[in-house]
Design an enzyme around this catalytic site. Structure first.
Site, PDB file in Angstrom:
ATOM      1  N   TRP A  31       5.504  -3.184   2.790  1.00  0.00           N
ATOM      2  CA  TRP A  31       4.359  -3.330   1.881  1.00  0.00           C
ATOM      3  C   TRP A  31       4.555  -2.396   0.700  1.00  0.00           C
ATOM      4  O   TRP A  31       4.979  -1.258   0.876  1.00  0.00           O
ATOM      5  CB  TRP A  31       3.067  -2.986   2.629  1.00  0.00           C
ATOM      6  CG  TRP A  31       1.839  -3.500   1.953  1.00  0.00           C
ATOM      7  CD1 TRP A  31       0.978  -2.765   1.198  1.00  0.00           C
ATOM      8  CD2 TRP A  31       1.345  -4.828   1.971  1.00  0.00           C
ATOM      9  NE1 TRP A  31      -0.026  -3.558   0.734  1.00  0.00           N
ATOM     10  CE2 TRP A  31       0.175  -4.847   1.205  1.00  0.00           C
ATOM     11  CE3 TRP A  31       1.787  -6.018   2.553  1.00  0.00           C
ATOM     12  CZ2 TRP A  31      -0.568  -5.999   1.006  1.00  0.00           C
ATOM     13  CZ3 TRP A  31       1.039  -7.160   2.358  1.00  0.00           C
ATOM     14  CH2 TRP A  31      -0.127  -7.149   1.597  1.00  0.00           C
ATOM     15  N   GLU A  65       1.976   0.477  11.256  1.00  0.00           N
ATOM     16  CA  GLU A  65       3.054   0.269  12.227  1.00  0.00           C
ATOM     17  C   GLU A  65       4.048   1.432  12.292  1.00  0.00           C
ATOM     18  O   GLU A  65       4.895   1.492  13.182  1.00  0.00           O
ATOM     19  CB  GLU A  65       3.797  -1.035  11.915  1.00  0.00           C
ATOM     20  CG  GLU A  65       2.967  -2.290  12.152  1.00  0.00           C
ATOM     21  CD  GLU A  65       1.928  -2.570  11.080  1.00  0.00           C
ATOM     22  OE1 GLU A  65       0.878  -3.151  11.422  1.00  0.00           O
ATOM     23  OE2 GLU A  65       2.128  -2.199   9.906  1.00  0.00           O
ATOM     24  N   CYS A  92       3.431   3.379   1.018  1.00  0.00           N
ATOM     25  CA  CYS A  92       2.521   3.499  -0.113  1.00  0.00           C
ATOM     26  C   CYS A  92       1.305   2.620   0.158  1.00  0.00           C
ATOM     27  O   CYS A  92       1.439   1.403   0.339  1.00  0.00           O
ATOM     28  CB  CYS A  92       3.199   3.077  -1.411  1.00  0.00           C
ATOM     29  SG  CYS A  92       2.106   3.182  -2.848  1.00  0.00           S
ATOM     30  N   VAL A  93       0.144   3.258   0.197  1.00  0.00           N
ATOM     31  CA  VAL A  93      -1.114   2.541   0.385  1.00  0.00           C
ATOM     32  C   VAL A  93      -1.922   2.729  -0.894  1.00  0.00           C
ATOM     33  O   VAL A  93      -2.232   3.868  -1.277  1.00  0.00           O
ATOM     34  CB  VAL A  93      -1.902   3.083   1.607  1.00  0.00           C
ATOM     35  CG1 VAL A  93      -3.155   2.250   1.846  1.00  0.00           C
ATOM     36  CG2 VAL A  93      -1.012   3.120   2.848  1.00  0.00           C
ATOM     37  N   ILE A  94      -2.206   1.620  -1.569  1.00  0.00           N
ATOM     38  CA  ILE A  94      -2.955   1.661  -2.821  1.00  0.00           C
ATOM     39  C   ILE A  94      -4.354   1.116  -2.567  1.00  0.00           C
ATOM     40  O   ILE A  94      -4.522   0.039  -1.994  1.00  0.00           O
ATOM     41  CB  ILE A  94      -2.246   0.839  -3.923  1.00  0.00           C
ATOM     42  CG1 ILE A  94      -0.831   1.393  -4.163  1.00  0.00           C
ATOM     43  CG2 ILE A  94      -3.066   0.859  -5.217  1.00  0.00           C
ATOM     44  CD1 ILE A  94       0.022   0.581  -5.123  1.00  0.00           C
ATOM     45  N   ASP A  97     -10.426  -3.030  -3.121  1.00  0.00           N
ATOM     46  CA  ASP A  97     -11.876  -3.146  -3.251  1.00  0.00           C
ATOM     47  C   ASP A  97     -12.625  -3.081  -1.927  1.00  0.00           C
ATOM     48  O   ASP A  97     -13.840  -3.169  -1.904  1.00  0.00           O
ATOM     49  CB  ASP A  97     -12.225  -4.469  -3.953  1.00  0.00           C
ATOM     50  CG  ASP A  97     -11.700  -4.517  -5.371  1.00  0.00           C
ATOM     51  OD1 ASP A  97     -11.603  -3.449  -6.001  1.00  0.00           O
ATOM     52  OD2 ASP A  97     -11.377  -5.630  -5.837  1.00  0.00           O
ATOM     53  N   THR A  98     -11.890  -2.949  -0.835  1.00  0.00           N
ATOM     54  CA  THR A  98     -12.544  -2.943   0.481  1.00  0.00           C
ATOM     55  C   THR A  98     -12.252  -1.625   1.199  1.00  0.00           C
ATOM     56  O   THR A  98     -11.365  -0.870   0.805  1.00  0.00           O
ATOM     57  CB  THR A  98     -12.018  -4.105   1.351  1.00  0.00           C
ATOM     58  OG1 THR A  98     -10.648  -3.849   1.678  1.00  0.00           O
ATOM     59  CG2 THR A  98     -12.150  -5.442   0.630  1.00  0.00           C
ATOM     60  N   HIS A 100     -10.624  -1.182   3.739  1.00  0.00           N
ATOM     61  CA  HIS A 100      -9.346  -1.273   4.450  1.00  0.00           C
ATOM     62  C   HIS A 100      -8.453  -0.065   4.143  1.00  0.00           C
ATOM     63  O   HIS A 100      -7.764   0.456   5.021  1.00  0.00           O
ATOM     64  CB  HIS A 100      -8.644  -2.578   4.069  1.00  0.00           C
ATOM     65  CG  HIS A 100      -7.354  -2.821   4.786  1.00  0.00           C
ATOM     66  ND1 HIS A 100      -7.294  -3.134   6.125  1.00  0.00           N
ATOM     67  CD2 HIS A 100      -6.081  -2.781   4.345  1.00  0.00           C
ATOM     68  CE1 HIS A 100      -6.044  -3.282   6.485  1.00  0.00           C
ATOM     69  NE2 HIS A 100      -5.272  -3.066   5.420  1.00  0.00           N
ATOM     70  N   ARG A 139       4.279   9.657  -8.865  1.00  0.00           N
ATOM     71  CA  ARG A 139       4.851  10.357  -7.715  1.00  0.00           C
ATOM     72  C   ARG A 139       6.283   9.896  -7.410  1.00  0.00           C
ATOM     73  O   ARG A 139       6.830  10.205  -6.364  1.00  0.00           O
ATOM     74  CB  ARG A 139       3.932  10.168  -6.509  1.00  0.00           C
ATOM     75  CG  ARG A 139       2.683  11.037  -6.664  1.00  0.00           C
ATOM     76  CD  ARG A 139       1.453  10.467  -5.982  1.00  0.00           C
ATOM     77  NE  ARG A 139       0.322  11.359  -6.200  1.00  0.00           N
ATOM     78  CZ  ARG A 139      -0.458  11.354  -7.278  1.00  0.00           C
ATOM     79  NH1 ARG A 139      -0.228  10.495  -8.269  1.00  0.00           N
ATOM     80  NH2 ARG A 139      -1.471  12.198  -7.398  1.00  0.00           N
TER      81      ARG A 139
END
Length: 167
Positions: A31, A65, A92-94, A97-98, A100, A139
């Protein structure tokens, strides 16, 4: 690893050359691959500069995971000659709108923290948790340094520290 003034991180501990025979396992997410691939590139460059040759990279679908994969890999290799000396988690987690984003960040953080107190190999947290793509880009060699490189330096220092405990 949050500030650009983190210069002490790059002062490699004396004696770290003895870890050139180390086994490093990188677990990275598929991802946000453009960002994660650049984190991996920076990480691999630093490991190569320190002549670490035994590097295995495993791709997983997403950040949640990562802890499962690290734990499974450790359980499979802990009694083998090529057992990992350190794991490096890259992702990387961006924020979207939720909610999550919060669940994923909390899950991967808790999972890696749990691994750090339950398996004897350090697990380095190289997962970006950012609000925007621009923050991720900053980053990857921008004003906040290169977090993939920092993860590798952290891994080297942690391996040296663990090795010093056994001396």
């Amino acid at each position: 690893m949050a500030s650009q003034g983190n210069q002490k991180l790059f002062e490699i501990i004396t004696g770290t050359s003895i870890i050139s025979d180390a086994c490093v396992v990188i677990v990275k997410t598929a991802w946000n691959a453009i960002v994660v691939d650049e984190l991996e590139r920076g990480c691999l460059n630093i490991l190569a500069q320190h002549e670490i040759k035994s590097i295995t990279t495993i791709s997983v679908p997403g950040a949640v995971e990562i802890p499962f994969t690290i734990n499974s890999y450790w359980e499979s290799y802990k009694f083998k000659d090529n057992k990992p000396n350190v794991f490096i988690a890259l992702g990387c987690v961006i924020k979207g709108d939720t909610p999550h984003f919060e669940y994923v960040c909390q899950s991967v953080t808790q999972g890696i923290t749990h691994l750090n107190v339950t398996i004897p190999a350090p697990v380095i947290f190289g997962v970006l948790t950012v609000n925007t793509q621009e923050q991720a880009d900053e980053r990857l060699g921008g004003i906040h340094g290169h977090k993939g490189e920092e993860a590798a330096y952290t891994a080297i220092q942690m391996m040296a520290m663990v090795k010093s405990f056994k001396a």
